[in-house]
Scaffold this active site. Structure first.
Site, PDB file in Angstrom:
ATOM      1  CG  HIS A   4     -14.019  -1.493  33.146  1.00  0.00           C
ATOM      2  ND1 HIS A   4     -15.150  -2.250  32.994  1.00  0.00           N
ATOM      3  CD2 HIS A   4     -13.090  -2.073  32.355  1.00  0.00           C
ATOM      4  CE1 HIS A   4     -14.910  -3.250  32.162  1.00  0.00           C
ATOM      5  NE2 HIS A   4     -13.656  -3.166  31.769  1.00  0.00           N
ATOM      6  CG  HIS A  64      -8.779  -4.449  30.028  1.00  0.00           C
ATOM      7  ND1 HIS A  64      -9.927  -3.862  30.521  1.00  0.00           N
ATOM      8  CD2 HIS A  64      -8.813  -5.740  30.445  1.00  0.00           C
ATOM      9  CE1 HIS A  64     -10.624  -4.761  31.197  1.00  0.00           C
ATOM     10  NE2 HIS A  64      -9.976  -5.906  31.161  1.00  0.00           N
ATOM     11  CD  GLU A 111      -8.765  -9.259  32.960  1.00  0.00           C
ATOM     12  OE1 GLU A 111      -9.133 -10.162  33.731  1.00  0.00           O
ATOM     13  OE2 GLU A 111      -9.490  -8.292  32.659  1.00  0.00           O
ATOM     14  CD  GLU A 121     -21.056  -9.827  34.539  1.00  0.00           C
ATOM     15  OE1 GLU A 121     -19.861  -9.720  34.824  1.00  0.00           O
ATOM     16  OE2 GLU A 121     -21.612  -9.109  33.699  1.00  0.00           O
ATOM     17  CG  HIS A 131     -12.763  -5.940  35.567  1.00  0.00           C
ATOM     18  ND1 HIS A 131     -11.912  -6.863  36.128  1.00  0.00           N
ATOM     19  CD2 HIS A 131     -12.707  -6.149  34.227  1.00  0.00           C
ATOM     20  CE1 HIS A 131     -11.361  -7.594  35.173  1.00  0.00           C
ATOM     21  NE2 HIS A 131     -11.828  -7.183  34.021  1.00  0.00           N
ATOM     22  CG  ASN A 155     -17.138  -7.833  36.599  1.00  0.00           C
ATOM     23  OD1 ASN A 155     -16.631  -7.817  35.486  1.00  0.00           O
ATOM     24  ND2 ASN A 155     -18.442  -8.011  36.786  1.00  0.00           N
ATOM     25  CE  LYS A 180     -15.024 -15.176  30.985  1.00  0.00           C
ATOM     26  NZ  LYS A 180     -14.322 -14.250  30.109  1.00  0.00           N
ATOM     27  CE  LYS A 193     -19.519 -10.235  31.048  1.00  0.00           C
ATOM     28  NZ  LYS A 193     -18.814  -9.450  32.084  1.00  0.00           N
ATOM     29  NE  ARG A 196     -19.405 -14.136  32.082  1.00  0.00           N
ATOM     30  CZ  ARG A 196     -19.670 -14.323  30.793  1.00  0.00           C
ATOM     31  NH1 ARG A 196     -20.737 -15.003  30.433  1.00  0.00           N
ATOM     32  NH2 ARG A 196     -18.852 -13.848  29.869  1.00  0.00           N
ATOM     33  NE  ARG A 248     -35.183  -9.509  13.893  1.00  0.00           N
ATOM     34  CZ  ARG A 248     -36.493  -9.507  13.632  1.00  0.00           C
ATOM     35  NH1 ARG A 248     -37.135 -10.657  13.488  1.00  0.00           N
ATOM     36  NH2 ARG A 248     -37.155  -8.369  13.500  1.00  0.00           N
TER      37      ARG A 248
END
Length: 359
Positions: free
Chosen positions: A253, A266, A185, A238, A249, A246, A228, A143, A242, A121
């Protein structure tokens, strides 16, 4: 050593940046060593380059260190690969006091972070990115995630590391394509948040791609990391700002999923996604043509692979399954100008298809 804080109250952590920092890691981590198990997560090539030496140097400094070898490539981010790894951790005697070290690129960081978030956990972990893409983006912000056949990072959790250790000298071992891909990026940060860094990258792109100016490279990495960190501090989960990270993206993606993660890297996919988002920004009446031309010019300097033929409708279907879809609406990050982004959810499907047809 440059130190940047990610201020998240009791979960704040530092980003440390310095050439040659990996060799100083035992000294850096010594205050955190309470005789717990330390586990390095990495992949075969990185282990050969850095992992074995890191394990030995930590052992020599009194750390109890184990090593977990993740599958190569995106296979490391599959649910089927994780079950055996959890069993391996139990056999090693890991418990809630253990600390994990993610030594590698974005794939290693995503997978090791997800394992850290879910094992017992949640245990502590530290990001040690070895790629430019991970240094400026994926290692910062917590993330984590694994892939499903339907798309990337559809299973995951936000689990902040205890520190991010960036040693730009590690980039010297990267293939040229990994550097040029990651530059997509890097350009993104300038496009959405900082016109000055956009202009700096544009003026020095050749040197950055060739790693010809270490001081400049470290400055750019530090600036991207700070941008960032500030966004994450303002919107960790997000829900608001935030999401501007993207940019590129939404379509990127989907292209990555469509062609396979090996055909299109990527950062390359994001570069194409930024071009499409730039076209949508003009059509939406937000962005001036001259700003788009500057974006197009800098992306045009990257040695991007030619996209194989594709049906934009197939890409659109993939996009509709993306995490960025809310209330069945596809959310896009568009530019009002270079350095200023906005999130919209009313882009017409025909416009999206037109933007992709122009790639």
């Amino acid at each position: 050593m440059q130190s940047i804080s990610v201020p998240l109250q009791n979960r704040s952590y530092p980003i440390w940046i310095e050439n040659g920092l990996l060799a100083k890691l035992p000294e850096l981590l010594k205050p955190m060593n309470q005789n717990q198990k330390w586990v390095i997560f990495s992949q075969n090539e990185i282990i050969s380059l850095y992992g074995n030496n890191l394990r030995e140097s930590l052992k020599s400094a009194g750390f109890q260190v184990e090593l977990v070898v993740l599958p190569d490539g995106e296979k490391a981010k599959s649910l089927s690969a994780l079950e055996g790894i959890f069993s391996q951790l139990m056999e090693m005697g890991c418990d809630r006091s253990s600390t994990f070290l993610a030594l590698g690129g974005g794939v290693v960081g995503d997978a090791a972070g997800f394992i850290a978030a879910t094992f017992m956990r949640g245990v502590d972990y530290i990001q040690i990115p070895t790629t430019l893409l991970a240094m400026v983006d994926s290692s910062i912000g917590g993330k984590t995630g694994v892939n499903l056949p339907a798309g990337k990072n559809l299973v995951g959790v936000i689990w902040q590391p205890k520190a991010v250790v960036i040693d730009p000298k590690l980039l010297e071992s990267l293939p040229e394509r990994e550097i040029s891909s990651a530059m997509g990026e890097v350009i993104k940060y300038g496009a959405i948040l900082d016109r000055d860094i956009f202009d700096l990258i544009s003026s020095n792109l050749e040197d950055l791609l060739k790693l010809a100016n270490p001081e400049l490279l470290t400055k750019v990495i530090g600036r991207c990391a700070k941008l960032k960190a500030d966004v994450v501090a303002e919107d960790e989960r997000e829900g608001g700002k935030r999401r501007i990270l993207n940019f590129g993206h939404t379509i990127g993606h989907a292209l990555e999923t469509n062609f396979g993660f090996d055909t299109l890297r990527h950062g390359e996919a994001i570069a194409y996604g930024m071009l499409a988002a730039g076209k949508l920004s003009i059509e939406d009446g937000r962005m001036k043509n001259e700003d788009f031309e500057l974006l197009e010019e800098i992306i045009g300097k990257l040695p991007l692979p030619v996209l194989p033929k594709f049906d934009p409708n197939d890409i659109l279907q993939i996009m509709q399954r993306d995490k960025k879809v809310r209330g069945r609406k596809i959310h896009f990050v568009l530019l009002e100008e270079l350095g200023k982004a906005v999130i919209v959810d009313d882009v017409a499907k025909r416009s999206i298809i037109n933007a992709m047809e122009g790639l």
